[in-house]
Design an enzyme around this catalytic site. Sequence first.
Site, PDB file in Angstrom:
ATOM      1  N   ASP A   3     -21.306 -30.131   2.108  1.00 43.21           N
ATOM      2  CA  ASP A   3     -21.053 -28.680   2.097  1.00 43.21           C
ATOM      3  C   ASP A   3     -22.248 -27.927   1.511  1.00 43.21           C
ATOM      4  OD1 ASP A   3     -18.523 -29.541   2.834  1.00 43.21           O
ATOM      5  OD2 ASP A   3     -17.745 -29.392   0.788  1.00 43.21           O
ATOM      6  N   TYR A  21      -5.980 -30.868  -4.509  1.00 47.07           N
ATOM      7  CA  TYR A  21      -6.545 -32.198  -4.271  1.00 47.07           C
ATOM      8  C   TYR A  21      -7.203 -32.719  -5.535  1.00 47.07           C
ATOM      9  CZ  TYR A  21     -11.581 -31.010  -3.810  1.00 47.07           C
ATOM     10  OH  TYR A  21     -12.867 -30.634  -4.040  1.00 47.07           O
TER      11      TYR A  21
HETATM   12  O1  LIG Z   1     -11.426 -32.683   1.820  1.00 41.59           O
HETATM   13  C1  LIG Z   1     -11.215 -31.458   1.756  1.00 41.59           C
HETATM   14  O2  LIG Z   1     -10.377 -30.869   2.438  1.00 41.59           O
HETATM   15  C2  LIG Z   1     -11.994 -30.618   0.869  1.00 41.59           C
HETATM   16  O3  LIG Z   1     -12.288 -29.524   1.224  1.00 41.59           O
HETATM   17  C3  LIG Z   1     -12.393 -31.188  -0.446  1.00 41.59           C
HETATM   18  C4  LIG Z   1     -13.845 -31.223  -0.785  1.00 41.59           C
HETATM   19  O4  LIG Z   1     -14.225 -30.154  -1.627  1.00 41.59           O
HETATM   20  C5  LIG Z   1     -14.769 -31.272   0.378  1.00 41.59           C
HETATM   21  O5  LIG Z   1     -14.184 -31.992   1.393  1.00 41.59           O
HETATM   22  C6  LIG Z   1     -16.067 -31.902   0.011  1.00 41.59           C
HETATM   23  O6  LIG Z   1     -16.781 -32.169   1.176  1.00 41.59           O
HETATM   24  P1  LIG Z   1     -18.015 -33.156   1.297  1.00 41.59           P
HETATM   25  O7  LIG Z   1     -19.232 -32.289   1.369  1.00 41.59           O
HETATM   26  O8  LIG Z   1     -17.775 -33.890   2.557  1.00 41.59           O
HETATM   27  O9  LIG Z   1     -17.997 -34.049   0.076  1.00 41.59           O
END
Ligand SMILES: O=C(O)C(=O)C[C@H](O)[C@H](O)COP(=O)(O)O
Length: 300
Positions: free
Chosen positions: A260, A90
Site C-alpha cells: 500500500d 482485523y
Molecule cells: O487485508 C486487508 O483487508 C487490509 O486492508 C489490511 C492491511 O492494512 C492491508 O491489507 C495491508 O496491505 P499490504 O500492503 O498487502 O500489506
Amino acid sequence: MRRLTVLALGEAMVELSASPDPALWHLGFAGDTLNTAWYLRRLLPEGQAVGYLTRVGTGGFSTRLRDFIAAAGIVTDHIATDPAREVGLYAIDLTDGERSFTYWRSASAARGLADDAGALDRAFAEAATLYLSGITVAILPPAGRDRLAVALARASEGGARVVFDPNLRPRLWEDAATMRAQITRFAGLSDLILPSFDDEAAQFGDEGPPATIARYLDAGAGAVVVKAAGAPVHYGGADGAGVVADLPRATPVDSTAAGDSFNAGYLAAALQGQPPEAAIRAGHALALRVIAHRGALVPI
Ligand SMILES: O=C(O)C(=O)C[C@H](O)[C@H](O)COP(=O)(O)O
C-alpha cells in the site's frame, strides 16, 4: 479542475497490532486503500486533495475512524453512514516480520459502499484519479460489484484515471474462480495496475513478472507495475517498459502495508510528473520505511 486529486475507495477497519508486551495490543485504524490515501496525503502538496469513499456505522468506533481520517487531512465528504452496521476489525499476526491477518469484517458497513449508484457517480465526477483494490471489490455483493464497474467505466469515459491494486486475498472471496474473473474485469477498467508478484504467481500461475504484465495488458489495463518485495520491479504498457533492479532490501519488522505504501510513493511521484523508474524508486523507498515499524500506518 476536479476538486480531488485522488479519491480512494474501500474498507477501513479497526486494527490491532502487537506491542513488545504480549498482553498489550495497539489499537489503530487501517485498510489497504486507506493506507495508500493516508501516505498520499503526506506526500502530495497541500493543494492536491485526497478523499476517501467508504461506509461506516454510527457507533463509537465508526465515529473515531471518521475523525481519524479527517484528522489525517483526508476529505471525508464521501463517507456514508449505515445505521444498521459497524466498522470491521482485523489483527496482525507476525512471524519473523511477515504479516498474516485475522478478520472480523463479514458484516461491516463498508460492504454497502456501492449500494447507491448515484452517490458513486457524484463522487467519481469530483476526482482526477480513482484508486481501488481487489479488496474493495471482494467485500461487495455481486450487485455492488456491477454498480462499481459501471460507475468506473463512466468516470473513465469522463476523463478520470483509474488505478487498481489487485491485492489478492483469497479468503475474502466466495471462490478462487470468481476472484480471478472479477480481478481481471476490474483490471480491464484500469489505466494502471499495481500487483504484487508473489500473490499473482500463487493465484494466476504467472511464471515471472513479464507474464503478469502481459496478462493484465491483455485484460485491457493501460500500464502495469509489478511489485516484488525487494526483487527487481518490472513495468510495461502505456508509460513504457523496463526493469528496476538495484533496489535496496531490508528485513521487515512488520511487512504490513508494504504494498500500500509502495503504491502511494509511486502515485505521488507519477502525479508530480516523474517517469516510471523514478516513481518505482520512490515507492520502494517509502515501503522500506513502513516495514521498519509495526502496524500499517507509521509516521513518515
Ligand atoms: O487485508 C486487508 O483487508 C487490509 O486492508 C489490511 C492491511 O492494512 C492491508 O491489507 C495491508 O496491505 P499490504 O500492503 O498487502 O500489506
